[in-house]
Each structure stands twice: as structure tokens, then as C-alpha cells.
Design a protein around this motif. Structure first.
Motif, PDB file in Angstrom:
ATOM      1  N   VAL A 193       0.835  -1.202   0.000  1.00  0.00           N
ATOM      2  CA  VAL A 193       0.000   0.000   0.000  1.00  0.00           C
ATOM      3  C   VAL A 193       0.876   1.260   0.000  1.00  0.00           C
ATOM      4  N   GLY A 194       1.970   1.235   0.792  1.00  0.00           N
ATOM      5  CA  GLY A 194       2.900   2.362   0.786  1.00  0.00           C
ATOM      6  C   GLY A 194       3.538   2.578  -0.570  1.00  0.00           C
ATOM      7  N   LEU A 195       3.884   1.480  -1.251  1.00  0.00           N
ATOM      8  CA  LEU A 195       4.417   1.564  -2.611  1.00  0.00           C
ATOM      9  C   LEU A 195       3.390   2.195  -3.550  1.00  0.00           C
ATOM     10  N   ALA A 196       2.130   1.784  -3.421  1.00  0.00           N
ATOM     11  CA  ALA A 196       1.066   2.363  -4.248  1.00  0.00           C
ATOM     12  C   ALA A 196       0.942   3.864  -3.989  1.00  0.00           C
ATOM     13  N   GLY A 197       1.025   4.275  -2.728  1.00  0.00           N
ATOM     14  CA  GLY A 197       0.952   5.698  -2.398  1.00  0.00           C
ATOM     15  C   GLY A 197       2.097   6.492  -3.014  1.00  0.00           C
ATOM     16  N   ALA A 198       3.297   5.902  -3.006  1.00  0.00           N
ATOM     17  CA  ALA A 198       4.459   6.574  -3.602  1.00  0.00           C
ATOM     18  C   ALA A 198       4.284   6.745  -5.102  1.00  0.00           C
ATOM     19  N   LEU A 199       3.802   5.708  -5.772  1.00  0.00           N
ATOM     20  CA  LEU A 199       3.581   5.796  -7.215  1.00  0.00           C
ATOM     21  C   LEU A 199       2.444   6.763  -7.538  1.00  0.00           C
ATOM     22  N   PHE A 200       1.449   6.819  -6.648  1.00  0.00           N
ATOM     23  CA  PHE A 200       0.297   7.698  -6.873  1.00  0.00           C
ATOM     24  C   PHE A 200       0.714   9.166  -6.863  1.00  0.00           C
ATOM     25  N   VAL A 201       1.524   9.565  -5.885  1.00  0.00           N
ATOM     26  CA  VAL A 201       1.917  10.979  -5.808  1.00  0.00           C
ATOM     27  C   VAL A 201       2.816  11.359  -6.973  1.00  0.00           C
ATOM     28  N   GLN A 202       3.628  10.417  -7.455  1.00  0.00           N
ATOM     29  CA  GLN A 202       4.481  10.704  -8.612  1.00  0.00           C
ATOM     30  C   GLN A 202       3.653  10.784  -9.890  1.00  0.00           C
TER      31      GLN A 202
END
Length: 294
Positions: A193-202
Motif C-alpha cells: 500500500v505504501g508503494l502504491a501511495g508513492a507511485l500515486f503521488v508521482q
């Protein structure tokens, strides 16, 4: 829906498929009702955005966001395993706390990433447009995450996590440390989920403190939709179903909001989400009722 909107919905769907895989681990494999997702998604995005804005490489920022997301899952698991707080309540406590933590991390309600290098801009070939490259890159990330997940949950540790969720008492009788398995499973779940959040903001050009609201609903919707489309007890097919569910869910949302004849607008997103989840929950019941009829 035009081609640009389609690729945009596909891009977001692939990002949320990582969330769906994380939710699948906690809700389906561990049987742990985890609402930490709403917080860890935003935390991963906040850490990534702050690090990129501070001059760190996007790759290092994305890895750090994944690790921080895993740590939030560990905290939830620790409250449940060590302090004996009910699983649902433990996740709610961490989710609430992460809202303030995210404000601390960002130093404000949002962090913009306009004209800042990201993984997408660094890896994008000059001959390919961004709205086509991003879904292709994300598809590669999702495939790698799925393959690693399929492999891990067939190892001894992975089978121990699955046994803990299926029957914790029996797992303990076989010598499995169920407390450690819960901690490990929760870390993996919220790491995704943290990885998804990082990709989302980018992808979206910045982080916001409220970006995680409703993430758990999206993850659950993806799991439910996927399981109805591709029902299977095999792990490899179940993870594939979850990914397809997330993509189709976002496409349904984009199609509904793009249908002017229905009269829906952007502010109706939560309403459309609730209706889709309700339909996905009702369909299996209708199938069972029809199957009973002679």
C-alpha cells in the motif's frame, strides 16, 4: 470515454491494484480487518513526496515509502499481537494517528511535485508519450509484485501466514508462531500500500493529507469485483483476479463519471463507489439463490 481518459483510468487502476493486493493479504489470507490502509497509503505518498522535493532520487524515495508503509503495518500488528487490542480497533487507532503523522511529515496539508523528476519522467523514452508509457511501466511493476507475492506465499513462511489466517489454533499446534506471522503479513500488506501511495503521488504531481480517505473501500471493491469475475481457490489466479478487479473498478468509475446522459459528476465519485461495491456484494447472493431453484 476517449483514449486519453481510458489510459488515465488504466494508470490509476494499476496503482490501486497494488492496494488491492495488500488488502487481499490482510483480509483474505490473514483474516485481519485492516483499516490502516487509509493511513499507510497517504504515509507512503507523503514520505515519497517530501524526499523527492528534498532532492533525493525518486527510486530511493519510493523504496523508503514502501518501508515506511510496512512499518505502519507492523505497528498495527504489534498493537494486536502484543497489547491484545482487537484487530479492527488496532487498525483504526493507527489510521487515526497516521493523519497527524502525515501532517508532520509533510509540514503542511500537501507537497507539490510540479516540474520535479519522478520515476516516470526519468524512465520515459523520448519517443513515447507519457499517458502511454505510465500504464506500461505500472503494468511491469504490478506483474513483478504479483510474481513475487505468488512465489512468497508458496514458501514455508508464506504458507505459515496462510495457515495463521485459516486456522490460528491449528497453526499453533503445528509449531507456527502465529504472532510473528501476523506481524510479517501486515508488514507485507501495508508495504504494498505504501508503494502504491508513492507511485500515486508521482503520477498525480503531489501528495495531500486527505489522499488516503476511502482507500480501503477501493481495495475491498477491487477484491470483491475480482473474485466475482475470476473465482478460484488457487493463489495465482486469486491475485490475478484482484488485479483485474482493481483495473475494471477504475474503468467502471471513469465510464460512469464520463456518461453525461446519466448526469453524474466528479463529486459523485463516492456515491458511484458505494453503488458498485453494493452490487458486487449482492451478485454472489443472487447467484446462490438462483442455483438453489430447481
Amino acid at each position: 470515454m476517449n483514449l486519453f481518459s481510458f489510459f488515465g483510468a488504466l494508470e490509476i487502476g494499476l496503482i490501486y491494484s497494488l492496494v488491492a493486493l495488500g488488502v487481499f493479504i490482510s483480509f483474505r489470507l490473514l483474516r485481519f480487518p485492516d483499516l490502516t490502509v487509509d493511513g499507510s497509503f497517504a504515509t507512503g505518498g507523503a514520505v515519497c513526496a517530501v524526499m523527492i522535493a528534498g532532492g533525493h532520487s525518486p527510486l530511493a524515495s519510493t523504496i523508503a515509502a514502501t518501508l515506511v508503509g510496512a512499518f505502519t503495518g507492523l505497528v498495527t500488528g504489534w498493537l494486536n499481537v502484543k497489547l491484545k487490542i482487537m484487530d479492527l480497533l488496532a487498525s483504526i487507532l493507527v489510521m487515526i494517528a497516521l493523519y497527524s503523522v502525515n501532517l508532520r511529515i509533510m509540514g503542511g496539508p500537501n507537497v507539490p511535485l510540479i516540474n520535479t523528476p519522478t520515476l516516470f519522467t526519468q524512465l520515459q523514452p523520448a519517443a513515447m508519450t507519457d499517458y502511454i508509457f505510465r500504464p506500461l511501466m505500472l503494468l511491469g511493476v504490478v506483474i513483478v509484485a504479483k510474481l513475487i507475492m505468488d512465489w512468497f506465499f508458496l514458501t514455508e513462511k508464506g504458507l505459515a501466514i496462510r495457515a495463521t489466517g485459516t486456522n490460528a489454533r491449528m497453526a499453533r499446534a503445528q509449531g507456527v508462531n502465529t504472532g510473528r506471522m501476523i506481524l510479517l503479513g501486515m508488514a507485507i500488506s501495508n508495504g504494498l500500500v505504501g508503494l502504491a501511495g508513492a507511485l500515486f503521488v508521482q503520477s498525480q504531481g503531489g501528495s495531500d493529507v486527505s489522499m488516503g480517505i476511502g482507500t480501503i473501500v477501493i481495495g475491498l471493491a477491487a477484491v470483491i469485483v475480482g473474485e466475482n469475475i475470476l473465482p478460484s481457490r488457487r493463489l495465482t489466479l486469486s491475485t490475478l483476479a484482484v488485479i483485474l478487479g482493481a483495473i475494471l473498478y477504475r474503468l467502471f468509475i471513469a465510464l460512469a463519471l464520463d456518461s453525461s446522459f446519466i448526469g453524474l459528476q466528479a463529486q459523485d465519485l463516492n456515491l458511484v463507489t458505494a453503488v458498485l461495491v453494493t452490487v458486487a456484494l449482492i451478485v454472489p447472493q443472487l447467484k446462490r439463490r438462483l442455483a438453489r431453484k430447481p
